[in-house]
Enzyme design. Structure first.
Site, PDB file in Angstrom:
ATOM      1  N   GLY A  82       0.762  -1.275   0.027  1.00  0.00           N
ATOM      2  CA  GLY A  82       0.059  -0.008  -0.005  1.00  0.00           C
ATOM      3  C   GLY A  82       0.875   1.282  -0.149  1.00  0.00           C
ATOM      4  O   GLY A  82       0.212   2.380   0.203  1.00  0.00           O
ATOM      5  N   GLN A  83       2.251   1.274  -0.221  1.00  0.00           N
ATOM      6  CA  GLN A  83       2.819   2.556  -0.278  1.00  0.00           C
ATOM      7  C   GLN A  83       2.815   2.968  -1.667  1.00  0.00           C
ATOM      8  O   GLN A  83       3.043   2.634  -2.654  1.00  0.00           O
ATOM      9  CB  GLN A  83       4.332   2.039   0.035  1.00  0.00           C
ATOM     10  CG  GLN A  83       5.202   3.307   0.286  1.00  0.00           C
ATOM     11  CD  GLN A  83       6.768   3.159   0.441  1.00  0.00           C
ATOM     12  OE1 GLN A  83       7.039   2.033   0.540  1.00  0.00           O
ATOM     13  NE2 GLN A  83       7.522   4.253   0.831  1.00  0.00           N
ATOM     14  N   HIS A 122       7.386   6.954   5.497  1.00  0.00           N
ATOM     15  CA  HIS A 122       6.346   7.920   6.439  1.00  0.00           C
ATOM     16  C   HIS A 122       5.584   6.787   7.131  1.00  0.00           C
ATOM     17  O   HIS A 122       5.461   5.750   6.776  1.00  0.00           O
ATOM     18  CB  HIS A 122       5.412   8.681   5.456  1.00  0.00           C
ATOM     19  CG  HIS A 122       4.613   7.729   4.544  1.00  0.00           C
ATOM     20  ND1 HIS A 122       5.563   7.512   3.142  1.00  0.00           N
ATOM     21  CD2 HIS A 122       3.662   7.512   4.323  1.00  0.00           C
ATOM     22  CE1 HIS A 122       4.446   6.708   2.591  1.00  0.00           C
ATOM     23  NE2 HIS A 122       3.562   6.748   3.285  1.00  0.00           N
ATOM     24  N   HIS A 178       2.048   6.326   9.473  1.00  0.00           N
ATOM     25  CA  HIS A 178       0.595   7.030   9.635  1.00  0.00           C
ATOM     26  C   HIS A 178       0.446   6.865  11.028  1.00  0.00           C
ATOM     27  O   HIS A 178       0.725   5.803  11.332  1.00  0.00           O
ATOM     28  CB  HIS A 178      -0.275   6.043   8.839  1.00  0.00           C
ATOM     29  CG  HIS A 178      -0.334   5.952   7.488  1.00  0.00           C
ATOM     30  ND1 HIS A 178      -0.918   6.973   6.359  1.00  0.00           N
ATOM     31  CD2 HIS A 178       0.528   5.524   6.508  1.00  0.00           C
ATOM     32  CE1 HIS A 178      -0.526   6.460   5.103  1.00  0.00           C
ATOM     33  NE2 HIS A 178       0.483   5.747   5.272  1.00  0.00           N
TER      34      HIS A 178
END
Ligand code: DGP
Length: 112
Positions: free
Chosen positions: A91-92, A98, A100
Site C-alpha cells: 500500500g505504499q 512515512h 501513519h
C-alpha cells in the site's frame, strides 16, 4: 528528484504541519482515513523502511518517540495506531518513508 514529501520537508509544497524538529516533520494527511491522521517523515529522503540501515536506528527511534509526543499533544494517547506501508504491494504510494498515525475511531485488526 520529484518527491512530494521532500517538497513538503523543504517548504516548497504546503502542508498542515503538526510537529517539526531537526530531522523529523509531521503533517496532516491529505486524504484522512481517521479523525486524526498524521504523517510522520524523516526530512532526509529514505525510500522506505527496507531502505534503512543501521545508521538510521536513532532516527527511527526518534520517529517513534515523536509519534508518542504528537499523540499526547493531540489527546489520542490512549488509542492510536502507528503504521508504515513498505512497498507498493503493502500500500505504499509515496516513495519517501512515512508513518501513519491514526486515531479517533475504532481500529480493525488485521488491517486489510
Ligand atoms: P501511503 O499509501 O502509505 O504511501 O501513504 C501516502 C499518504 O500520503 C496518503 O495517505 C495520502 C498522503 N499524501 C499524498 N500526497 C500528499 C500531499 O501532497 N500532502 C499531504 N498532506 N498528504 C499527501
Amino acid at each position: 528528484m520529484d518527491c512530494i514529501f521532500c517538497k513538503i520537508a523543504s517548504g516548497e509544497t504546503e502542508a498542515s504541519i503538526i510537529y517539526e524538529d531537526e530531522d523529523i516533520l509531521a503533517f496532516k494527511d491529505l486524504n484522512p482515513q481517521a479523525p486524526t491522521h498524521i504523517l510522520i517523515i524523516p526530512k532526509k529522503h529514505i525510500e522506505s523502511l527496507s531502505a534503512c540501515s543501521q545508521e538510521d536506528s536513532a532516527l527511527l527511534g526518534n520517529i517513534q518517540t515523536a509519534a508518542a509526543k504528537i499523540a499526547k499533544e493531540l489527546n489520542v494517547s490512549e488509542a492510536f495506531r502507528l503504521v508504515t506501508n513498505n512497498g507498493a504491494k503493502a500500500g505504499q504510494s509515496v516513495k519517501h518513508l512515512h508513518y501513519h498515525l491514526l486515531a479517533g475511531r475504532r481500529m480493525m485488526w488485521p488491517p486489510g
